[in-house]
Design a protein around this motif. Structure first.
Motif, PDB file in Angstrom:
ATOM      1  N   LEU A  70       0.819  -1.204   0.000  1.00  0.00           N
ATOM      2  CA  LEU A  70       0.000   0.000   0.000  1.00  0.00           C
ATOM      3  C   LEU A  70       0.860   1.263   0.000  1.00  0.00           C
ATOM      4  O   LEU A  70       0.631   2.178  -0.795  1.00  0.00           O
ATOM      5  CB  LEU A  70      -0.972   0.020   1.183  1.00  0.00           C
ATOM      6  CG  LEU A  70      -1.860   1.259   1.289  1.00  0.00           C
ATOM      7  CD1 LEU A  70      -2.668   1.478   0.010  1.00  0.00           C
ATOM      8  CD2 LEU A  70      -2.788   1.146   2.487  1.00  0.00           C
ATOM      9  N   SER A  71       1.848   1.326   0.864  1.00  0.00           N
ATOM     10  CA  SER A  71       2.715   2.508   0.916  1.00  0.00           C
ATOM     11  C   SER A  71       3.377   2.745  -0.435  1.00  0.00           C
ATOM     12  O   SER A  71       3.483   3.883  -0.904  1.00  0.00           O
ATOM     13  CB  SER A  71       3.788   2.358   2.000  1.00  0.00           C
ATOM     14  OG  SER A  71       3.188   2.318   3.273  1.00  0.00           O
ATOM     15  N   GLN A  72       3.800   1.663  -1.072  1.00  0.00           N
ATOM     16  CA  GLN A  72       4.435   1.752  -2.401  1.00  0.00           C
ATOM     17  C   GLN A  72       3.459   2.304  -3.439  1.00  0.00           C
ATOM     18  O   GLN A  72       3.810   3.169  -4.238  1.00  0.00           O
ATOM     19  CB  GLN A  72       4.924   0.365  -2.825  1.00  0.00           C
ATOM     20  CG  GLN A  72       5.458   0.276  -4.228  1.00  0.00           C
ATOM     21  CD  GLN A  72       6.919   0.662  -4.318  1.00  0.00           C
ATOM     22  OE1 GLN A  72       7.615   0.671  -3.317  1.00  0.00           O
ATOM     23  NE2 GLN A  72       7.367   0.988  -5.504  1.00  0.00           N
ATOM     24  N   LYS A  73       2.216   1.811  -3.418  1.00  0.00           N
ATOM     25  CA  LYS A  73       1.208   2.279  -4.380  1.00  0.00           C
ATOM     26  C   LYS A  73       0.910   3.763  -4.183  1.00  0.00           C
ATOM     27  O   LYS A  73       0.808   4.522  -5.152  1.00  0.00           O
ATOM     28  CB  LYS A  73      -0.078   1.464  -4.238  1.00  0.00           C
ATOM     29  CG  LYS A  73       0.045   0.042  -4.735  1.00  0.00           C
ATOM     30  CD  LYS A  73      -1.222  -0.735  -4.450  1.00  0.00           C
ATOM     31  CE  LYS A  73      -1.029  -2.201  -4.756  1.00  0.00           C
ATOM     32  NZ  LYS A  73      -2.154  -3.020  -4.295  1.00  0.00           N
ATOM     33  N   LEU A  74       0.767   4.187  -2.927  1.00  0.00           N
ATOM     34  CA  LEU A  74       0.488   5.591  -2.645  1.00  0.00           C
ATOM     35  C   LEU A  74       1.649   6.481  -3.093  1.00  0.00           C
ATOM     36  O   LEU A  74       1.430   7.555  -3.660  1.00  0.00           O
ATOM     37  CB  LEU A  74       0.195   5.790  -1.154  1.00  0.00           C
ATOM     38  CG  LEU A  74      -1.079   5.131  -0.629  1.00  0.00           C
ATOM     39  CD1 LEU A  74      -1.182   5.298   0.881  1.00  0.00           C
ATOM     40  CD2 LEU A  74      -2.315   5.689  -1.315  1.00  0.00           C
ATOM     41  N   THR A  75       2.847   6.026  -2.871  1.00  0.00           N
ATOM     42  CA  THR A  75       4.028   6.784  -3.292  1.00  0.00           C
ATOM     43  C   THR A  75       4.083   6.897  -4.809  1.00  0.00           C
ATOM     44  O   THR A  75       4.379   7.969  -5.353  1.00  0.00           O
ATOM     45  CB  THR A  75       5.321   6.128  -2.755  1.00  0.00           C
ATOM     46  OG1 THR A  75       5.263   6.122  -1.319  1.00  0.00           O
ATOM     47  CG2 THR A  75       6.556   6.875  -3.206  1.00  0.00           C
ATOM     48  N   GLU A  76       3.774   5.821  -5.521  1.00  0.00           N
ATOM     49  CA  GLU A  76       3.778   5.856  -6.989  1.00  0.00           C
ATOM     50  C   GLU A  76       2.758   6.863  -7.523  1.00  0.00           C
ATOM     51  O   GLU A  76       3.063   7.638  -8.436  1.00  0.00           O
ATOM     52  CB  GLU A  76       3.482   4.461  -7.549  1.00  0.00           C
ATOM     53  CG  GLU A  76       4.632   3.492  -7.424  1.00  0.00           C
ATOM     54  CD  GLU A  76       4.282   2.075  -7.862  1.00  0.00           C
ATOM     55  OE1 GLU A  76       3.231   1.887  -8.530  1.00  0.00           O
ATOM     56  OE2 GLU A  76       5.044   1.162  -7.537  1.00  0.00           O
ATOM     57  N   ILE A  77       1.567   6.864  -6.945  1.00  0.00           N
ATOM     58  CA  ILE A  77       0.539   7.818  -7.379  1.00  0.00           C
ATOM     59  C   ILE A  77       1.006   9.245  -7.115  1.00  0.00           C
ATOM     60  O   ILE A  77       0.843  10.130  -7.953  1.00  0.00           O
ATOM     61  CB  ILE A  77      -0.811   7.536  -6.678  1.00  0.00           C
ATOM     62  CG1 ILE A  77      -1.371   6.177  -7.127  1.00  0.00           C
ATOM     63  CG2 ILE A  77      -1.823   8.656  -6.964  1.00  0.00           C
ATOM     64  CD1 ILE A  77      -2.543   5.688  -6.301  1.00  0.00           C
ATOM     65  N   GLN A  78       1.627   9.459  -5.968  1.00  0.00           N
ATOM     66  CA  GLN A  78       2.115  10.802  -5.640  1.00  0.00           C
ATOM     67  C   GLN A  78       3.220  11.243  -6.602  1.00  0.00           C
ATOM     68  O   GLN A  78       3.264  12.406  -7.008  1.00  0.00           O
ATOM     69  CB  GLN A  78       2.601  10.848  -4.200  1.00  0.00           C
ATOM     70  CG  GLN A  78       1.463  10.745  -3.191  1.00  0.00           C
ATOM     71  CD  GLN A  78       1.946  10.767  -1.764  1.00  0.00           C
ATOM     72  OE1 GLN A  78       2.823  11.541  -1.413  1.00  0.00           O
ATOM     73  NE2 GLN A  78       1.358   9.918  -0.926  1.00  0.00           N
ATOM     74  N   HIS A  79       4.079  10.327  -6.980  1.00  0.00           N
ATOM     75  CA  HIS A  79       5.143  10.666  -7.924  1.00  0.00           C
ATOM     76  C   HIS A  79       4.577  11.018  -9.305  1.00  0.00           C
ATOM     77  O   HIS A  79       5.153  11.835 -10.023  1.00  0.00           O
ATOM     78  CB  HIS A  79       6.153   9.518  -8.041  1.00  0.00           C
ATOM     79  CG  HIS A  79       7.149   9.512  -6.934  1.00  0.00           C
ATOM     80  ND1 HIS A  79       8.484   9.762  -7.131  1.00  0.00           N
ATOM     81  CD2 HIS A  79       6.997   9.319  -5.607  1.00  0.00           C
ATOM     82  CE1 HIS A  79       9.116   9.699  -5.974  1.00  0.00           C
ATOM     83  NE2 HIS A  79       8.227   9.433  -5.022  1.00  0.00           N
ATOM     84  N   GLU A  80       3.460  10.410  -9.658  1.00  0.00           N
ATOM     85  CA  GLU A  80       2.803  10.722 -10.931  1.00  0.00           C
ATOM     86  C   GLU A  80       2.094  12.076 -10.884  1.00  0.00           C
ATOM     87  O   GLU A  80       1.726  12.617 -11.926  1.00  0.00           O
ATOM     88  CB  GLU A  80       1.795   9.624 -11.285  1.00  0.00           C
ATOM     89  CG  GLU A  80       2.451   8.293 -11.598  1.00  0.00           C
ATOM     90  CD  GLU A  80       1.459   7.150 -11.689  1.00  0.00           C
ATOM     91  OE1 GLU A  80       0.233   7.399 -11.634  1.00  0.00           O
ATOM     92  OE2 GLU A  80       1.900   5.994 -11.805  1.00  0.00           O
TER      93      GLU A  80
END
Length: 139
Positions: A70-80
């Motif tokens: 989950l933390s990884q997914k949230l970080t990826e969305i934020q980077h986008e």
């Protein structure tokens, strides 16, 4: 700031009493201050109806950081969404739960889309976007 104009408002006594109670509850010194705040709130809502205007939002997310990826997914969305996310704050609420607060700035359309992508990520327990204004057009 422009010229101050005085005007009268006719209200039912019961409505005025409830308004006065609200003013006291929210620590307004005068009815005028409360009315100005209500008008500004309506103008900010109107501003958000035009998805092309530059606006500001505060997104809060609560999630269990132990949830797989989950933390990884949230970080990826934020980077986008680097163009919209101005800053973020991460707080550990307890052993499992975290609170993430993001300040977003951009068009209303982009802010809403970014917020919805984060809120709807599987594992997010609660998300809330608070819409506000850059203040440019609010007197």
């Amino acid at each position: 700031m422009g010229k101050t104009i005085r005007f009268g408002v006719s209200l039912d006594l019961d409505l005025l009493t409830k308004f006065d109670d609200l003013c006291e509850e929210r620590s307004y010194q005068t009815r005028s201050e409360a009315i100005r705040d209500l008008i500004r709130g309506a103008l900010v809502q109107k501003e958000w109806q035009d998805d092309s205007l530059e606006t500001v939002g505060v997104l809060s997310l609560v999630y269990d950081h132990h949830q797989s990826d989950l933390s990884q997914k949230l970080t990826e969305i934020q980077h986008e969404a680097l163009d919209e996310i101005v800053t973020s704050l991460h707080i550990h609420l307890d052993h499992h739960n975290c609170l993430e607060v993001l300040i977003l700035r951009g068009t209303g359309k982009n802010i809403k889309e970014t917020a919805q992508r984060l809120i709807s990520t599987k594992g997010v327990k609660h998300g809330k976007l608070n819409l506000t204004t850059t203040g440019k057009d609010i007197v």
